[in-house]
Design an enzyme around this catalytic site. Structure first.
Site, mmCIF file in Angstrom:
data_model
loop_
_atom_site.group_PDB
_atom_site.id
_atom_site.type_symbol
_atom_site.label_atom_id
_atom_site.label_comp_id
_atom_site.label_asym_id
_atom_site.label_seq_id
_atom_site.Cartn_x
_atom_site.Cartn_y
_atom_site.Cartn_z
ATOM 1 N N CYS A 193 3.411 -4.876 6.506
ATOM 2 C CA CYS A 193 3.020 -4.560 5.134
ATOM 3 C C CYS A 193 4.225 -4.140 4.309
ATOM 4 O O CYS A 193 5.310 -3.886 4.833
ATOM 5 C CB CYS A 193 1.973 -3.458 5.124
ATOM 6 S SG CYS A 193 0.351 -3.982 5.717
ATOM 7 N N HIS A 209 0.830 -1.203 0.000
ATOM 8 C CA HIS A 209 0.000 0.000 0.000
ATOM 9 C C HIS A 209 0.866 1.254 0.000
ATOM 10 O O HIS A 209 2.072 1.226 0.313
ATOM 11 C CB HIS A 209 -0.950 0.016 1.197
ATOM 12 C CG HIS A 209 -0.293 0.087 2.533
ATOM 13 N ND1 HIS A 209 0.183 1.247 3.086
ATOM 14 C CD2 HIS A 209 -0.028 -0.889 3.454
ATOM 15 C CE1 HIS A 209 0.703 1.020 4.278
ATOM 16 N NE2 HIS A 209 0.584 -0.298 4.526
#
Length: 422
Positions: free
Chosen positions: A337, A319
């Site tokens: 992440c 992201h």
């Protein structure tokens, strides 16, 4: 104890020779050319047995023939409506295209033809059971209709609660995949029975159409449960895209049609919340998402992000992370992440597809089986060991080498209701 299918009723084998011929045997004499040339019709066995009752709505019309082949199958309900059905590849049964209705009577008329042209026709009439009151196992088909997926897209079916090992063969027999152009593949179960994957030995060829049916509605599963409903989908495979992330260099390599098209600096999970190493598949794509980790280990925060692509059920995403752009390419600061710049995340959203392979290497922990669609995280030899049914001989050998993430192409918990990440 091995599970017996409820639909496997006593089969009745019909004698191949008509009764009128039984008394002729003693009168046959060598040289009687009329008798020598007389061709016996094929022997035919049909299930369910005639007048069977309480047959599951997942029933198939079983056909076994000796000395010939099945040339016609006609199934009708008690109102005379014809039921559409397709044969199994091995010819062992005809599968109705939709579940049968509870507490209804059906008639199947089957004809077999021998090499000489002689035929045998048998009819069986059976009645399905009332609507089941047993708890249903919830199934989820992660292969939607009329979509375009990446070449690593596994057909995934998830179950809640998981399927016990002794019932997996029965469930797997009701999972159907067709590809056009044809590509062989196999099913493989996650060890806890919560997911089953279907994939080919290598990536799907771009342009392939895949049709899936998870036909478990009314299927007896174990002693006390049934399948919830039939699910179908047909979609296509798009262009070849793969991502490779190396923790040593903190770089993501993006491949399209086997060619490197871009490198992107990344910041992965810090040592206390590391990113997993292994082969993942892009599962979801969100232009906007909220990561709520309150109550999660090492979490406790809420943050809005843009251009998020899910890789695991546990909350690992790629992201946009504008707050870590100074660290991207040199330091890991995330909660697991893959952080990239806003511009890179926006560009990736236009390049990737659900079903693209993402490979991570060099991090502190390995990807856990079933944490996401982990069908590619094992060799083909290991993958086919997870099948509950025998794998065709041609699919048993492993490919000469595992496909490279950038090569051109030739399952755990149900999804969490809220988006997580970091």
């Amino acid at each position: 104890m091995k599970l017996r299918r409820r639909m496997t009723l006593l089969a009745v084998t019909i004698a191949a020779t008509p009764l009128a011929l039984a008394s002729c045997t003693a009168e046959w004499k060598p040289g009687d050319r009329a008798a020598e040339g007389r061709a016996a019709p094929p022997e035919l066995t049909v299930t369910p047995v005639d007048r069977a009752k309480d047959v599951p709505i997942s029933a198939e019309v079983g056909t076994a023939v000796k000395g010939g082949r099945i040339t016609d199958v006609r199934i009708t309900d008690d109102k005379g409506k014809q039921i559409q059905a397709e044969p199994r590849e091995d010819g062992s049964a005809w599968v109705p295209s939709a579940p049968l209705q509870p507490k209804r009577t059906y008639t199947a008329e089957v004809t077999a033809t021998g090499d000489s042209g002689a035929t045998t026709t048998r009819r069986t009439t059976f009645t399905t059971m009332p609507k089941s009151t047993k708890p249903a196992i919830t199934s989820t088909l992660y292969f939607a209709d009329k979509r375009t997926y990446g070449t690593a897209m596994p057909v995934t079916v998830a179950f809640d609660p998981p399927i016990p090992e002794e019932a997996r063969a029965d469930v797997q027999r009701r999972l159907f995949v067709k590809t056009d152009p044809p590509q062989p593949g196999a099913w493989s179960w996650v060890s806890d029975g919560s997911q089953v994957y279907y994939r080919a030995p290598d990536f799907w060829r771009p342009g392939t159409t895949i049709s899936v049916r998870a036909a478990i509605e009314g299927l007896p599963i174990g002693k006390d449960k049934v399948g919830d409903e039939d699910r179908k989908a047909t979609s296509k495979i798009g262009r070849q895209v793969a991502l490779e992330v190396d923790n040593a260099t903190k770089q993501m390599s993006v491949f399209r049609d086997g060619k490197l098209i871009r490198k992107i600096p990344v910041s992965l999970g810090k040592p206390s919340t590391p990113t997993s190493s292994g082969k993942m598949v892009i599962m979801e794509k969100h232009e906007y998402a909220t990561f709520d980790t309150r109550g999660e280990p090492n979490g406790g925060y809420v943050v809005d992000v843009e251009d998020a692509q899910r890789l695991t059920w546990g909350g690992e995403f790629i992201h946009a992370a504008p707050w870590s752009e100074g660290d991207q390419g040199n330091t890991n600061v995330s909660h697991g992440c893959t952080n990239v710049s806003s511009s890179a995340a926006d560009w990736l959203m236009g390049v990737t597809q659900v079903g693209d392979l993402v490979t991570f290497k060099g991090t502190e922990v390995e990807l856990t089986e079933g944490n996401g669609w982990t069908a590619w995280n094992v060799s083909w030899d290991e993958f086919v060991k997870g099948s509950a049914l025998p794998v065709p001989a041609g699919l048993r050998p492993a490919p000469s080498q595992a496909p490279h993430p950038g090569a051109v192409a030739g399952g755990s918990p149900a999804p969490v209701p809220s988006v997580q990440g970091g």
